[in-house]
Scaffold this motif. Structure first.
Motif, PDB file in Angstrom:
ATOM      1  N   PRO A  21      36.141  37.385  69.504  1.00  0.00           N
ATOM      2  CA  PRO A  21      34.775  37.382  70.010  1.00  0.00           C
ATOM      3  C   PRO A  21      34.611  38.297  71.208  1.00  0.00           C
ATOM      4  O   PRO A  21      35.515  38.431  72.027  1.00  0.00           O
ATOM      5  CB  PRO A  21      34.556  35.914  70.414  1.00  0.00           C
ATOM      6  N   LEU A  22      33.440  38.922  71.310  1.00  0.00           N
ATOM      7  CA  LEU A  22      33.164  39.755  72.474  1.00  0.00           C
ATOM      8  C   LEU A  22      32.812  38.907  73.677  1.00  0.00           C
ATOM      9  O   LEU A  22      32.960  39.337  74.814  1.00  0.00           O
ATOM     10  CB  LEU A  22      32.002  40.713  72.167  1.00  0.00           C
ATOM     11  N   LYS A  23      32.326  37.697  73.419  1.00  0.00           N
ATOM     12  CA  LYS A  23      31.969  36.789  74.497  1.00  0.00           C
ATOM     13  C   LYS A  23      32.802  35.524  74.391  1.00  0.00           C
ATOM     14  O   LYS A  23      33.150  35.077  73.311  1.00  0.00           O
ATOM     15  CB  LYS A  23      30.481  36.416  74.432  1.00  0.00           C
ATOM     16  N   ALA A  24      33.132  34.943  75.518  1.00  0.00           N
ATOM     17  CA  ALA A  24      33.864  33.687  75.548  1.00  0.00           C
ATOM     18  C   ALA A  24      33.319  32.870  76.710  1.00  0.00           C
ATOM     19  O   ALA A  24      32.515  33.355  77.499  1.00  0.00           O
ATOM     20  CB  ALA A  24      35.360  33.947  75.712  1.00  0.00           C
ATOM     21  N   MET A  37      37.868  37.681  80.946  1.00  0.00           N
ATOM     22  CA  MET A  37      38.680  36.468  80.966  1.00  0.00           C
ATOM     23  C   MET A  37      40.171  36.786  80.935  1.00  0.00           C
ATOM     24  O   MET A  37      40.987  36.071  81.508  1.00  0.00           O
ATOM     25  CB  MET A  37      38.332  35.573  79.772  1.00  0.00           C
ATOM     26  N   LEU A  38      40.522  37.880  80.256  1.00  0.00           N
ATOM     27  CA  LEU A  38      41.934  38.225  80.093  1.00  0.00           C
ATOM     28  C   LEU A  38      42.467  39.095  81.224  1.00  0.00           C
ATOM     29  O   LEU A  38      43.684  39.277  81.335  1.00  0.00           O
ATOM     30  CB  LEU A  38      42.134  38.967  78.765  1.00  0.00           C
ATOM     31  N   LEU A  91      36.826  23.633  68.250  1.00  0.00           N
ATOM     32  CA  LEU A  91      38.247  23.580  67.907  1.00  0.00           C
ATOM     33  C   LEU A  91      39.030  24.546  68.785  1.00  0.00           C
ATOM     34  O   LEU A  91      40.086  24.210  69.322  1.00  0.00           O
ATOM     35  CB  LEU A  91      38.434  23.934  66.435  1.00  0.00           C
ATOM     36  N   GLN A  92      38.500  25.743  68.950  1.00  0.00           N
ATOM     37  CA  GLN A  92      39.159  26.756  69.773  1.00  0.00           C
ATOM     38  C   GLN A  92      39.235  26.316  71.221  1.00  0.00           C
ATOM     39  O   GLN A  92      40.211  26.601  71.922  1.00  0.00           O
ATOM     40  CB  GLN A  92      38.394  28.076  69.667  1.00  0.00           C
ATOM     41  N   GLU A 233      46.510  31.761  74.268  1.00  0.00           N
ATOM     42  CA  GLU A 233      46.686  30.635  75.190  1.00  0.00           C
ATOM     43  C   GLU A 233      45.489  30.526  76.130  1.00  0.00           C
ATOM     44  O   GLU A 233      45.062  29.423  76.476  1.00  0.00           O
ATOM     45  CB  GLU A 233      47.989  30.790  75.972  1.00  0.00           C
ATOM     46  N   VAL A 234      44.932  31.669  76.524  1.00  0.00           N
ATOM     47  CA  VAL A 234      43.726  31.642  77.354  1.00  0.00           C
ATOM     48  C   VAL A 234      42.568  31.043  76.564  1.00  0.00           C
ATOM     49  O   VAL A 234      41.829  30.182  77.059  1.00  0.00           O
ATOM     50  CB  VAL A 234      43.368  33.064  77.838  1.00  0.00           C
ATOM     51  N   LEU A 235      42.410  31.469  75.317  1.00  0.00           N
ATOM     52  CA  LEU A 235      41.301  30.988  74.497  1.00  0.00           C
ATOM     53  C   LEU A 235      41.462  29.527  74.106  1.00  0.00           C
ATOM     54  O   LEU A 235      40.474  28.816  73.929  1.00  0.00           O
ATOM     55  CB  LEU A 235      41.177  31.851  73.237  1.00  0.00           C
ATOM     56  N   GLN A 236      42.697  29.078  73.960  1.00  0.00           N
ATOM     57  CA  GLN A 236      42.940  27.698  73.547  1.00  0.00           C
ATOM     58  C   GLN A 236      42.968  26.724  74.723  1.00  0.00           C
ATOM     59  O   GLN A 236      43.033  25.517  74.518  1.00  0.00           O
ATOM     60  CB  GLN A 236      44.276  27.597  72.806  1.00  0.00           C
TER      61      GLN A 236
END
Length: 239
Positions: A21-24, A37-38, A91-92, A233-236
């Motif tokens: 995704p481009l946005k989080a 975010m990363l 879920l993510q 790991e950042v996204l989860q």
């Protein structure tokens, strides 16, 4: 928890990242770019994404955009993908232990989508001309998440190989190849399917030799495995 539900719960946190995704959502709840975010926890992953985003933009500017020949099917695939994303977002964001309600919602949507996917692909994969590039990308997401029918995934993966450059994107094919390989008890060639080991994500075994895995990932324009794991790991991380 029945056996099928338990198996899906494990699969759910293996996390196949198909469309980045481009946005989080940041920890404070704000929508932010994934690159932002990363930037601190995974700087090389953020840099990789920046380069790939520029390349993708350049490709879009030079590639002709043709209207899908089958607009009804295109629209349906896009709607199915949107529903897939809607139920997978919690879920993510649920970390290592998503709730049973979240998992059940994903299973319900996957079951409906799978039933329709079988009909759509009964006589083979729709062509890019029929459903357009975006429709093809949506179709791939549905195939990737058709884990209730691994035989269908394997068949469509084989059919895609015959389509050559008019098939799915190489990086997407790599991730589906990993998924199918695991279901057949074979090594992941690209290491994209992850699960939790002692609280951290790692490629689900069996997986190939890591130096060979990295070379294969590079050949299909996937980010280095260590960066991919860092990003996931950042996204989860529960938010």
């Amino acid at each position: 928890m029945n056996r099928m539900f338990a198996r899906f719960a494990v699969t759910a946190v293996m996390t196949a990242m198909v469309a980045i995704p481009l946005k989080a959502r940041a920890e404070d709840g704000r929508n932010t770019s994934l690159q932002d975010m990363l930037a601190k926890p995974c700087p090389t992953a953020a840099q990789w994404m920046k380069i790939r985003e520029k390349q993708a933009l350049s490709e879009r500017e030079t590639a002709p955009v043709a209207k899908p020949l089958d607009m009804a099917l295109y629209d349906e695939l896009v709607r199915m993908r949107a529903e897939d994303r809607r139920v997978r977002t919690p879920l993510q964001e649920g970390g290592e232990h998503p709730s049973s309600a979240v998992i059940q919602a994903v299973m319900d949507v996957d079951k409906r989508n799978l039933s329709r996917l079988r009909d759509i692909t009964a006589h083979g994969l729709p062509t890019r001309e029929a459903i357009g590039s975006d429709g093809q990308a949506a179709l791939f997401i549905l195939i990737q998440h058709a884990d209730m029918d691994p035989a269908l995934q394997a068949r469509l993966l084989a059919e895609n190989e015959k389509m050559g450059s008019k098939g799915f994107e190489p990086g997407d094919v790599a991730m589906l190849s990993d998924r199918v390989a695991l279901r057949l008890g074979k090594e992941q060639p690209y290491g994209s399917q992850l699960w939790y080991v002692n609280g951290h994500l790692a490629p689900k075994k069996p997986v190939g030799q890591l130096d060979a895995v990295e070379k294969r990932r590079q050949s299909v324009n996937l980010m280095p495995l260590s960066d991919y794991i860092c990003m996931m790991e950042v996204l989860q991380k529960p938010r």
